[in-house]
Scaffold this motif. Sequence first.
Motif, PDB file in Angstrom:
ATOM      1  N   LYS A   1      36.179  32.281  48.762  1.00 55.92           N
ATOM      2  CA  LYS A   1      36.532  30.948  48.263  1.00 55.92           C
ATOM      3  C   LYS A   1      37.970  30.916  47.767  1.00 55.92           C
ATOM      4  O   LYS A   1      38.646  29.879  47.881  1.00 55.92           O
ATOM      5  N   ILE A   2      38.453  32.017  47.227  1.00 58.82           N
ATOM      6  CA  ILE A   2      39.860  32.084  46.818  1.00 58.82           C
ATOM      7  C   ILE A   2      40.762  31.919  48.036  1.00 58.82           C
ATOM      8  O   ILE A   2      41.802  31.250  47.972  1.00 58.82           O
ATOM      9  N   ASP A   3      40.365  32.515  49.160  1.00 59.18           N
ATOM     10  CA  ASP A   3      41.123  32.327  50.405  1.00 59.18           C
ATOM     11  C   ASP A   3      41.229  30.846  50.760  1.00 59.18           C
ATOM     12  O   ASP A   3      42.291  30.371  51.205  1.00 59.18           O
ATOM     13  N   LEU A   4      40.128  30.111  50.577  1.00 63.07           N
ATOM     14  CA  LEU A   4      40.137  28.681  50.897  1.00 63.07           C
ATOM     15  C   LEU A   4      41.076  27.906  49.985  1.00 63.07           C
ATOM     16  O   LEU A   4      41.581  26.839  50.366  1.00 63.07           O
ATOM     17  N   LEU A   5      41.300  28.418  48.777  1.00 70.00           N
ATOM     18  CA  LEU A   5      42.282  27.801  47.867  1.00 70.00           C
ATOM     19  C   LEU A   5      43.712  28.132  48.267  1.00 70.00           C
ATOM     20  O   LEU A   5      44.657  27.626  47.663  1.00 70.00           O
ATOM     21  N   GLU A   6      43.844  29.007  49.274  1.00 69.14           N
ATOM     22  CA  GLU A   6      45.143  29.528  49.711  1.00 69.14           C
ATOM     23  C   GLU A   6      45.832  30.280  48.569  1.00 69.14           C
ATOM     24  O   GLU A   6      47.038  30.190  48.370  1.00 69.14           O
ATOM     25  N   LYS A   7      45.010  31.021  47.840  1.00 69.38           N
ATOM     26  CA  LYS A   7      45.526  31.895  46.790  1.00 69.38           C
ATOM     27  C   LYS A   7      45.102  33.330  47.087  1.00 69.38           C
ATOM     28  O   LYS A   7      44.402  33.606  48.060  1.00 69.38           O
ATOM     29  N   LYS A   8      45.536  34.260  46.225  1.00 72.54           N
ATOM     30  CA  LYS A   8      45.363  35.681  46.517  1.00 72.54           C
ATOM     31  C   LYS A   8      44.632  36.401  45.397  1.00 72.54           C
ATOM     32  O   LYS A   8      44.482  35.887  44.289  1.00 72.54           O
ATOM     33  N   LYS A   9      44.209  37.640  45.743  1.00 73.72           N
ATOM     34  CA  LYS A   9      43.557  38.536  44.790  1.00 73.72           C
ATOM     35  C   LYS A   9      44.404  39.800  44.721  1.00 73.72           C
ATOM     36  O   LYS A   9      44.627  40.444  45.751  1.00 73.72           O
ATOM     37  N   LEU A  10      44.867  40.163  43.543  1.00 77.16           N
ATOM     38  CA  LEU A  10      45.782  41.293  43.398  1.00 77.16           C
ATOM     39  C   LEU A  10      45.075  42.504  42.809  1.00 77.16           C
ATOM     40  O   LEU A  10      44.544  42.442  41.687  1.00 77.16           O
ATOM     41  N   TYR A  11      45.062  43.579  43.562  1.00 79.77           N
ATOM     42  CA  TYR A  11      44.604  44.873  43.052  1.00 79.77           C
ATOM     43  C   TYR A  11      45.795  45.544  42.378  1.00 79.77           C
ATOM     44  O   TYR A  11      46.842  45.730  42.995  1.00 79.77           O
ATOM     45  N   PHE A  12      45.636  45.898  41.105  1.00 77.92           N
ATOM     46  CA  PHE A  12      46.767  46.382  40.310  1.00 77.92           C
ATOM     47  C   PHE A  12      46.402  47.718  39.653  1.00 77.92           C
ATOM     48  O   PHE A  12      45.899  47.765  38.525  1.00 77.92           O
ATOM     49  N   PRO A  13      46.641  48.842  40.356  1.00 77.45           N
ATOM     50  CA  PRO A  13      46.180  50.149  39.881  1.00 77.45           C
ATOM     51  C   PRO A  13      47.009  50.750  38.752  1.00 77.45           C
ATOM     52  O   PRO A  13      46.659  51.837  38.256  1.00 77.45           O
ATOM     53  N   GLN A  14      48.082  50.080  38.345  1.00 79.40           N
ATOM     54  CA  GLN A  14      48.838  50.574  37.194  1.00 79.40           C
ATOM     55  C   GLN A  14      48.009  50.489  35.908  1.00 79.40           C
ATOM     56  O   GLN A  14      48.327  51.140  34.921  1.00 79.40           O
ATOM     57  N   GLU A  15      46.963  49.676  35.936  1.00 80.80           N
ATOM     58  CA  GLU A  15      46.011  49.614  34.828  1.00 80.80           C
ATOM     59  C   GLU A  15      44.664  50.136  35.322  1.00 80.80           C
ATOM     60  O   GLU A  15      44.305  49.940  36.484  1.00 80.80           O
ATOM     61  N   GLU A  16      43.922  50.796  34.436  1.00 81.48           N
ATOM     62  CA  GLU A  16      42.650  51.400  34.801  1.00 81.48           C
ATOM     63  C   GLU A  16      41.556  51.002  33.821  1.00 81.48           C
ATOM     64  O   GLU A  16      41.814  50.782  32.637  1.00 81.48           O
ATOM     65  N   ILE A  17      40.335  50.926  34.328  1.00 82.68           N
ATOM     66  CA  ILE A  17      39.156  50.704  33.483  1.00 82.68           C
ATOM     67  C   ILE A  17      38.091  51.725  33.859  1.00 82.68           C
ATOM     68  O   ILE A  17      38.169  52.365  34.919  1.00 82.68           O
ATOM     69  N   ILE A  18      37.097  51.866  32.995  1.00 84.76           N
ATOM     70  CA  ILE A  18      35.962  52.738  33.260  1.00 84.76           C
ATOM     71  C   ILE A  18      34.732  51.867  33.506  1.00 84.76           C
ATOM     72  O   ILE A  18      34.443  50.950  32.738  1.00 84.76           O
ATOM     73  N   HIS A  19      34.002  52.170  34.579  1.00 88.00           N
ATOM     74  CA  HIS A  19      32.788  51.425  34.927  1.00 88.00           C
ATOM     75  C   HIS A  19      31.661  52.426  35.149  1.00 88.00           C
ATOM     76  O   HIS A  19      31.762  53.295  36.026  1.00 88.00           O
ATOM     77  N   VAL A  20      30.584  52.297  34.399  1.00 93.66           N
ATOM     78  CA  VAL A  20      29.469  53.240  34.518  1.00 93.66           C
ATOM     79  C   VAL A  20      28.809  53.131  35.887  1.00 93.66           C
ATOM     80  O   VAL A  20      28.485  54.135  36.517  1.00 93.66           O
ATOM     81  N   LEU A  21      28.622  51.923  36.401  1.00 97.22           N
ATOM     82  CA  LEU A  21      28.063  51.625  37.725  1.00 97.22           C
ATOM     83  C   LEU A  21      26.644  52.154  37.888  1.00 97.22           C
ATOM     84  O   LEU A  21      26.416  53.325  38.145  1.00 97.22           O
ATOM     85  N   LYS A  22      25.681  51.252  37.763  1.00100.93           N
ATOM     86  CA  LYS A  22      24.270  51.632  37.823  1.00100.93           C
ATOM     87  C   LYS A  22      23.769  51.880  39.238  1.00100.93           C
ATOM     88  O   LYS A  22      22.806  52.602  39.449  1.00100.93           O
ATOM     89  N   GLN A  23      24.386  51.215  40.248  1.00105.40           N
ATOM     90  CA  GLN A  23      23.954  51.340  41.648  1.00105.40           C
ATOM     91  C   GLN A  23      22.450  51.095  41.785  1.00105.40           C
ATOM     92  O   GLN A  23      21.722  51.849  42.425  1.00105.40           O
ATOM     93  N   GLY A  24      22.008  49.998  41.183  1.00107.10           N
ATOM     94  CA  GLY A  24      20.581  49.717  41.104  1.00107.10           C
ATOM     95  C   GLY A  24      19.901  49.537  42.440  1.00107.10           C
ATOM     96  O   GLY A  24      18.740  49.935  42.612  1.00107.10           O
TER      97      GLY A  24
END
Length: 256
Positions: A209-232
């Motif tokens: 849907k962001i593509d339809l807005l003609e906007k973008k999604k930026l992956y920015f690896p200079q910042e990091e987070i921790i995600h436990v990720l359950k993989q349910g």
Amino acid sequence: MKEDIIITGSIVLFKENLTDLHKAIECFLAIPLKKKLYLIDNTPLRFFEYVFVNQQIEYIAVEQNIGFGAGHNFIIDKIKQTSKFHLILNPDVSFNLGVISNLIKELENNKDVAMIAPKVLFPKGKHQYSCRRYPSVSELIARRFTLLKPMFRAVIFKGEYRERDLEIPFFAEYITGCFQLYRTEDFIALNGFDERYFLYMEDVDICKKIDLLEKKKLYFPQEEIIHVLKQGSSKSLELFLRHTSSAFKYFHKWGF
């Protein structure tokens, strides 16, 4: 009239590990900006009503499990006149003090970007490959069945952009939904998540849907987070069936 709040955030709650959840909430409350956090409780018995009490938190009891996307959408009307930025946050994510401020700076410097997300790590530091190409049917099948992964390794690696230097920011096709920072006006323009997905694939769908807005999604690896990720969906038949149902809905909507 818009309140003097820079960032709002929302966490949808159901069967959560309280230690992980406390950490996620503490990380949000430590953001050195005017902020407000919405806790959307999908438990029928309002389990989380008095677990977290803070003047910067608004607790919302849905009293039924309406799913991930619908839960986050529950506060759309509340943030329309509230914040400049909105964070979709999983209850098992943690991050350092400067992450949000630095991501906001990047959003402000890139007016054509609707959503930004950092590099995501497992608790022991392994990369989660959270920025991806839009999935193919074969890739989704391979991810669900361990025995198929070696046969489809090239397909999976292509889907995870493994041929790229993932230490350099770039515009990804989609970014997984554990942590997505939006301009609030863009999240409103998207009308949030498609509620036809109870769980899974809604993060891929909103990137379309962001593509339809003609906007973008930026992956920015200079910042990091921790995600436990359950993989349910790899461990629970019910969640596997929900994931499969969501995949059918996604490909029916967007094509194969």
